[in-house]
Enzyme design. Sequence first.
Site, PDB file in Angstrom:
ATOM      1  CB  CYS A   2      -0.964   0.084   1.173  1.00 32.71           C
ATOM      2  SG  CYS A   2      -2.187  -1.196   1.183  1.00 32.71           S
ATOM      3  NE  ARG A  27       4.887   1.715   0.057  1.00 35.68           N
ATOM      4  CZ  ARG A  27       5.507   2.051   1.182  1.00 35.68           C
ATOM      5  NH1 ARG A  27       6.693   2.580   1.123  1.00 35.68           N
ATOM      6  NH2 ARG A  27       4.927   1.883   2.343  1.00 35.68           N
ATOM      7  CD1 TRP A  74       0.621  -6.494  -2.003  1.00 35.63           C
ATOM      8  CD2 TRP A  74      -0.134  -6.912   0.053  1.00 35.63           C
ATOM      9  NE1 TRP A  74       1.053  -7.749  -1.649  1.00 35.63           N
ATOM     10  CE2 TRP A  74       0.605  -8.030  -0.397  1.00 35.63           C
ATOM     11  CE3 TRP A  74      -0.710  -6.954   1.331  1.00 35.63           C
ATOM     12  CZ2 TRP A  74       0.775  -9.167   0.377  1.00 35.63           C
ATOM     13  CZ3 TRP A  74      -0.531  -8.095   2.105  1.00 35.63           C
ATOM     14  CH2 TRP A  74       0.196  -9.185   1.623  1.00 35.63           C
ATOM     15  CG  ASN A 100       0.275   1.507   4.324  1.00 34.73           C
ATOM     16  OD1 ASN A 100       0.065   0.326   4.560  1.00 34.73           O
ATOM     17  ND2 ASN A 100       1.490   2.007   4.153  1.00 34.73           N
ATOM     18  CD  GLU A 480      18.648 -13.789   0.107  1.00 30.68           C
ATOM     19  OE1 GLU A 480      17.820 -14.002   1.004  1.00 30.68           O
ATOM     20  OE2 GLU A 480      18.470 -12.922  -0.780  1.00 30.68           O
ATOM     21  CE  LYS A 484      16.215 -12.582  -3.354  1.00 32.58           C
ATOM     22  NZ  LYS A 484      16.296 -11.898  -2.186  1.00 32.58           N
ATOM     23  CD  GLU A 487      12.118 -12.509  -3.088  1.00 33.75           C
ATOM     24  OE1 GLU A 487      13.296 -12.280  -2.862  1.00 33.75           O
ATOM     25  OE2 GLU A 487      11.196 -11.929  -2.496  1.00 33.75           O
ATOM     26  CG  HIS A 503      18.665 -36.600   9.027  1.00 33.43           C
ATOM     27  ND1 HIS A 503      18.905 -37.747   9.747  1.00 33.43           N
ATOM     28  CD2 HIS A 503      19.849 -35.943   8.970  1.00 33.43           C
ATOM     29  CE1 HIS A 503      20.173 -37.775  10.125  1.00 33.43           C
ATOM     30  NE2 HIS A 503      20.767 -36.686   9.656  1.00 33.43           N
TER      31      HIS A 503
END
Length: 603
Positions: A2, A27, A74, A100, A480, A484, A487, A503
């Site tokens: 938002c 954003r 959003w 927001n 990380e 990446k 997403e 395991h």
Amino acid sequence: MCGIVGVVGNDNTTKILLNGLEKLEYRGYDSAGIYVNNEKGKDFLVKEVGKISQLEKEVGPEVQGEMGIGHTRWATHGQPTVENAHPHYSQDNRFYLVHNGVLTNYAELKEKYLSDFKFVSQTDTEVAVQLVDYFATKENMDAEAAFRKALSLLEGSYAFAMVDKEQPDRIFVAKNKSPLLIGLGDGFNVICSDAMAMLESTHKFVEIHDGEVVILKKDNVSITTLDGKAVQRDPYTVNLDASDISKGTYANYMLKEIDEQPATMRKISSHYFDGKDIKVDQKMLKDVSEADRLYIVAAGTSYNAALVGKDIFENLADVPVDVELASEFGYHMPKLSQKPFFIFLSQSGETADSRQVLVRVNELGYHSLTMTNVPNSTLSREATYTMELLAGPEIAVASTKAYTANIAVEAVLAKAMGEYKGVQLAKDFDLQGQLSLAANAIQTIVDEKDRFEKIAHDYLAGKKDAFYIGRGIDYALSLEASLKLKEISYIHAEGFAAGELKHGTISLIEKGVPVFAYVNDGIGAAHTRGNIQEVEARGGHVLVISSKKYAQEGDQVVLPSIDEMISPIVSVVPAQLIAYYAALERGNDVDKPRNLAKSVTVE
Ligand code: M6R
């Protein structure tokens, strides 16, 4: 997540609003809208689902005025539809409001006060604007009193900008937890969620604190507390240029930001070093060095940078470190050590999950440091100390240069603490030299983009799942690397400790499953090689990314070696590029992946 913009006193209001919303696109949002009011008594409300470019098409030439508000939404309450998009309005079309945040008690308030009001959306926000109208119409309050009364009842997080059609010379503004700034123009004033939205109009901004009410007019800004006490606050200057947030010749921001990493390493080195000496706030250094335990609190990529930082602080500064997910820690705070010190890592400095922990930490009277890329952000203002990441604006939702900058700045602090405490290291650690090596190493990787484009195609085209594995520092890195990939490419990707595969997870390995194995961690290297064999024996399609020091014949990607402790600064870059090209090949919007927001301002 938002975004809010507002303008009062400018003939170009529509253009400023649309331009500001475009700047806030990074954003994350799914719909957008503007409300514009003009001196001839006409007003316009335009809302659209999808991109700002869609909204722009709907805004006809007649939509002109001197004041207005705009919003990127959003979705939290209700699907992304035109009805649910902001601005929302009261049933008598008098009040228009953008929001927001998340109102936690909207349902109770709706039931208590608004049972005979007509609602058109499923949002929590519409309750807020109808509530103002309720107090204005049913209790005969003027707009400001009605706004204040509604604020006194609303719970949760909010940044509000509201227009009363009967007083189009002003915008009513308030905030609690969600970010919002005042911008001071020449003969006009603005508001925005992020200074970047208004850099073409002004570089002078004024903070708004939680619990304050602002009346914004073209030639006057009044800030008061909710109970009416006047607040004086000086403006500050944002030293960013509109061109700092342009893509330049790049097709998208993410690639530009990946490429900026060598420059960021050099900037951190020159900013935090004076010759051989580290330059950090000495009061902060004393404070953090006296702690018996560091608690590093963060989310997402910043959390992954914190996992790397744990090793760095424990080695260089000889202090135990706990790394905590902000969204969990605030509500399940463990028994703390005698002398804790809190470090918040946050690219945006606005993450609501981290902020709620900081509020608690402040209540408990502990000291804290925020490492952030955005000076004057909420987490920066509210922590005891700030260290800047100096990565320059990061616009792509997928964080790249802020991750590597975060690790470098953690290393700066850890090294300074070690020197302050007189920690004896087993071997010398020349951080300045290492940052310079890192800058050069990243440059060699980004100069070979074609190679990573081919790897992304060969390993990931048509694949649904992928794994990153490694031990020690490479395990932290794998988390990380996989974040990446998932997403932006939407490939299901997981990062695993290489030794943990057997395991359970190894049951997922079958012919052709891509497995990216990191071998940069000396202690774990031999065992990781064994784990690679196990994966290959089950048909996994393995790509080994090793550092020169531990490379073996046949490794597909061999990276220049830097000190293992900070090696993710370099070894993450292949993963950033692989994710980038995999997403591009799938036709995804690399900079604005679905469902995600850059600045996550709700808990
Ligand atoms: O601004 P922050 O660093 O506090 O944000 C935390 C996460 O939301 C952020 O790192 C997110 O995971 C990124 N999209 C990752 O690329």
